[in-house]
Design an enzyme around this catalytic site. Structure first.
Site: not given
Length: 334
Positions: A7, A278, A280, A303
């Protein structure tokens, strides 16, 4: 470590430095945010890495605004009282994410106050951290609590949050299915008419009634010393926690703020995964430290994939992923 990997944002820096502190490994990060319009370290990245260095009695080189290279040598993470200020509306939540990872290895109690933005875009709100992140980490034996002192909205910030982290020993977690018993939330507005927060909450309630679950959304007239703003954070609880947020902005109707968060949360609930998109990625450093864990996530985000790469490389813990990028997945550690 290549700071442009995956990312390619500030998360690479924050997670790498925090895990380096946990594992007592020196680290050098280059090409920080090299593919982003504003390259290098920003105020919130600097605050995060300086916070990790201070609580671990470590040293930094290259910790300057705009720097694309950083070197960190950690010491020992003890206890103590610390205060950090982003000095902008930069996210207190992102700074606290890094501190919480490092705090998992603390030998003593950490009392940390962070100033900046508490409810800003592209970052977890203080309510998400309190009501989703920490309850899930508690299942792993992590002991911490957050106190909202005052809210801070974009662009002026001014919020303050206090975190208390107790010495903890992380244990593995197995979480593959979601059993949801209730939905709760908080809708807030600072230096705006209270009906803004009420309308956000009312619209969220309207959307979430179809679940048939009990829904309780508190309305808050926020203590906000600088500027003004609004937002809503919702969470669903049971054997896990799922969360969703939406923030107000000039020209955006309060009803849209409420429905955005409610529809996202509804999607997480209906999917049946125990972690939202999120958490995760947020949980990856912790299961790397604990080992022998298996968790299901609503979406394998970039992410999450980046955090898995960082965790494997820094901790040496192997990961196994069942599922494709952008799809539901099972993340497993040995």
């Amino acid at each position: 470590m290549d700071g442009s990997y995956g990312e390619g944002g500030g998360a690479v820096v924050r997670v790498s430095v925090a895990l380096a502190a946990v594992t007592s490994r020196r680290i050098r990060i280059h090409s920080i945010r090299a593919r982003r319009p504003r390259k290098g370290l920003s105020h919130q990245h600097l605050t995060a890495v300086r916070a990790i260095a201070e609580i671990s009695d470590g040293t930094l080189r290259g910790d300057e605004l705009g720097s694309q290279e950083l070197e960190f040598s950690p010491g020992t993470i003890g206890g103590g009282n610390f205060t950090f200020d982003v000095k902008t509306a930069g996210s207190t939540g992102l700074v606290l994410q890094a501190i919480l990872i490092a705090g998992a290895a603390a030998d003593g109690r950490l009392d940390v106050t962070v100033s900046g933005g508490t409810d800003v875009l592209w970052a977890p709100t203080i309510d998400y951290l309190s009501e989703v992140t920490l309850p899930l980490l508690e299942k792993m034996g992590y002991c911490a609590r957050l106190e909202l002192i005052q809210r801070g909205y974009y662009p002026r910030g001014g919020g303050r949050v206090r975190a208390t982290i107790e010495p903890s020993e992380l244990k593995p977690i197995i979480l593959e299915d979601a059993e949801i018993d209730f939905i709760a939330g908080i809708s807030h507005a600072g230096n705006l008419p209270l009906h803004v927060a009420e309308r956000q909450a009312d619209e969220a309630l309207r959307v979430l009634r179809k679940t048939g679950l009990d829904v309780d959304i508190a309305v808050e007239e926020a203590d906000c010393p600088l500027g003004r703003g609004s937002g809503i954070t919702l969470w669903a609880g049971g054997n896990t926690r799922l969360g969703a947020t939406s923030l107000g902005r000039p020209g955006k109707r309060a009803e849209l703020v409420g429905s955005e968060a409610a529809k996202e949360l509804l999607g997480f609930i209906e999917a049946g995964s125990p972690l939202d998109r999120y958490m995760g990625d947020q949980i990856v450093p912790y299961i790397a430290m604990a080992g022998s864990s298996r968790v299901g996530t609503y979406e394998l985000t970039l992410h999450a994939e980046t955090n898995i790469f960082l965790a494997e490389r820094i901790t040496g813990r192997p990961f196994k992923v069942q599922g494709a990028s952008g799809k539901p997945a099972i993340i497993e550690t040995a």
